[in-house]
Design a protein around this motif. Structure first.
Motif, mmCIF file in Angstrom:
data_model
loop_
_atom_site.group_PDB
_atom_site.id
_atom_site.type_symbol
_atom_site.label_atom_id
_atom_site.label_comp_id
_atom_site.label_asym_id
_atom_site.label_seq_id
_atom_site.Cartn_x
_atom_site.Cartn_y
_atom_site.Cartn_z
ATOM 1 N N PHE A 171 13.623 5.040 2.733
ATOM 2 C CA PHE A 171 14.422 4.264 1.788
ATOM 3 C C PHE A 171 13.929 4.467 0.360
ATOM 4 O O PHE A 171 14.728 4.534 -0.583
ATOM 5 N N LEU A 172 12.617 4.558 0.194
ATOM 6 C CA LEU A 172 12.052 4.719 -1.149
ATOM 7 C C LEU A 172 12.452 6.052 -1.757
ATOM 8 O O LEU A 172 12.852 6.120 -2.919
ATOM 9 N N MET A 195 0.826 -1.206 0.000
ATOM 10 C CA MET A 195 0.000 0.000 0.000
ATOM 11 C C MET A 195 0.854 1.248 0.000
ATOM 12 O O MET A 195 0.611 2.191 -0.758
ATOM 13 N N LEU A 196 1.883 1.257 0.838
ATOM 14 C CA LEU A 196 2.744 2.435 0.907
ATOM 15 C C LEU A 196 3.422 2.665 -0.440
ATOM 16 O O LEU A 196 3.559 3.790 -0.895
ATOM 17 N N PHE A 197 3.817 1.584 -1.098
ATOM 18 C CA PHE A 197 4.476 1.738 -2.388
ATOM 19 C C PHE A 197 3.490 2.275 -3.430
ATOM 20 O O PHE A 197 3.869 3.111 -4.258
ATOM 21 N N GLY A 198 2.234 1.816 -3.366
ATOM 22 C CA GLY A 198 1.226 2.366 -4.267
ATOM 23 C C GLY A 198 1.073 3.860 -4.053
ATOM 24 O O GLY A 198 1.035 4.641 -5.010
ATOM 25 N N VAL A 199 1.017 4.256 -2.774
ATOM 26 C CA VAL A 199 0.909 5.675 -2.441
ATOM 27 C C VAL A 199 2.124 6.428 -2.969
ATOM 28 O O VAL A 199 2.007 7.500 -3.564
ATOM 29 N N TYR A 200 3.279 5.832 -2.793
ATOM 30 C CA TYR A 200 4.525 6.463 -3.278
ATOM 31 C C TYR A 200 4.462 6.682 -4.776
ATOM 32 O O TYR A 200 4.866 7.728 -5.281
ATOM 33 N N ILE A 201 3.929 5.701 -5.513
ATOM 34 C CA ILE A 201 3.868 5.831 -6.972
ATOM 35 C C ILE A 201 2.948 6.977 -7.362
ATOM 36 O O ILE A 201 3.299 7.814 -8.177
ATOM 37 N N PHE A 202 1.756 7.040 -6.739
ATOM 38 C CA PHE A 202 0.849 8.071 -7.254
ATOM 39 C C PHE A 202 1.189 9.480 -6.762
ATOM 40 O O PHE A 202 0.930 10.441 -7.471
ATOM 41 N N ILE A 203 1.797 9.605 -5.603
ATOM 42 C CA ILE A 203 2.113 10.959 -5.154
ATOM 43 C C ILE A 203 3.324 11.511 -5.904
ATOM 44 O O ILE A 203 3.493 12.717 -6.032
#
Lengths: 237, 168
Positions: B23-24, A111-119
């Protein structure tokens, strides 16, 4: 057999035809007419570093609104086709402890990675659609690993609708301020983030719209999965 | 081992998510930090119930130290096992003696069981097929001992001494 040969001949003719047409387009040469304008003006006009995002959300925002609508119709269509009063999950085999624990542990990270992608849509490749699909994957995980899991429909469907309404509202505010639908009011009128192009809080309304699209796509794809995975109860109609 | 309080579990989830965010993005730009904190709070609120059972108890220094020590230990086991399998592949006679053995574990925590299963699978030569209760069913490329105790001694014991401290 004859059918198959005819089909192959037919496809070969079409393929030859298309190759002939594409032959006219030189590869690797500068053929940009509108594209050049985008690349040269994208920074001062939209604030986005990612030109694709700027085109998709800003210059040609109508297309994206259309895509979101298509997804919404797909989700509603699936729901309408599979509608029954009593429907629940009928799966009986719970995943092994390795699968269920793994799904539980991975959920927040996906979920956090999805959020990272769209923001970060205006800075890095990606945006609302991949981000939303990533978030839906997290829910798909839960659906596949647990036999009884079901999202909270009281929160999920309203959230989906709200995100869509939010997108249109952003567009309508642009209509009120700038004179046309999806006018980037945050960037063009307010000038927020003008001094820090390339950093997170720039690019006018792109991050806002992509957040809304991310939420919308995430909830929508999850809804489709939810609808397709449930079966009508025995005897229930 | 009971569940920790909701607040402790929530804070732990947010903390882990925020570290992942760092990290990201790999940047300390205040804007990134603010947005990251906001989204960690939101995603944490959505997921903490399934993510963790022990909450901040996971950050016990002894556990963290054992976890850090476990990484090189595990990597070493992995390299040695890979070399062993490479030897078996390249050897003209291909000395394999495959079979499925049953192992017993002393771990009771689900996360610990997951870590043990993955550790077993990632060291070539052994693959976890299924876990039921405290029994592991493992496909072993070179069965040395068919009994439950003997197989456990060879396969699960080396990892358990670390995982026991980290997850129990």
């Amino acid at each position: 057999m004859v059918k198959r040969i005819l089909a192959i001949v037919f496809i070969l003719i079409i393929g030859f035809w298309m190759a002939k047409a594409l032959d006219q387009v030189p590869f690797g040469q500068d053929r940009m007419l509108v594209g050049k304008y985008y690349l040269e003006h994208v920074k001062e006009e939209t604030g986005a570093v990612n030109a694709v995002t700027a085109v998709v959300v800003n210059y040609r925002g109508f297309d994206t609104l259309g895509e979101v609508t298509v997804l919404f119709i797909a989700s509603t269509g699936v729901a309408a086709l599979l509608w029954r009063k009593k429907r629940k999950r009928t799966a009986k085999t719970e995943g092994s402890v390795v699968l269920t624990t793994g799904a539980r542990l991975l959920l927040p990270f996906i979920m956090l990675f999805g959020v990272y992608i769209f923001i970060h849509g205006h800075l890095t490749p990606g945006g609302g659609f991949p981000g939303g699909a990533t978030i839906a994957t997290a829910f798909l995980f839960l659906y596949l690993a647990f036999t009884v899991y079901e999202v909270d429909h009281k929160i999920f469907e309203p959230l989906e609708g709200l995100a869509g309404v939010g997108y249109v509202t952003v567009g309508l505010i642009g209509l009120a301020i700038g004179g046309y639908f999806l006018f980037d009011w945050i960037w063009q009128t307010w000038g927020i983030g003008k001094e820090n192009i390339g950093r997170l809080l720039s690019a006018g309304f792109i991050p806002i719209i992509y957040t809304l699209i991310g939420i919308k796509v995430g909830t929508e794809l999850t809804g489709i999965v939810d609808n397709m995975i449930k079966e009508p109860e025995e005897g229930g109609q | 081992m009971g569940e920790a309080s909701r607040i402790s579990r929530y804070i732990y989830t947010v903390l882990i998510l925020f570290i992942i965010w760092l990290f990201l993005t790999s940047s300390l730009d205040p804007q990134e930090l603010t947005i990251g904190a906001i989204f960690s709070l939101v995603v944490g609120a959505l997921t903490y119930e399934v993510f963790t059972e022990r909450g901040l108890g996971n950050l016990n220094p002894k556990r963290v130290l054992y976890f850090i020590a476990y990484i090189p230990y595990f990597l070493w086991a992995m390299i040695m096992a890979n070399l062993d399998v490479a030897y078996r592949v390249l050897h003209p006679k291909r000395p394999i003696n495959p079979g499925i053995v049953e192992c017993k574990t002393t771990l009771t925590n689900n996360v610990g069981k997951l870590a043990l299963a993955n550790s077993i699978t990632l060291t070539p030569g052994t693959i976890t097929l299924d876990v039921k209760g405290d029994r592991y069913f493992i496909h072993w490329i070179d069965v040395k001992d068919k009994s439950v105790e003997g197989a456990s001694e060879n396969i699960t014991k080396p990892f358990e001494k670390f995982l026991k401290v980290i997850f129990e």
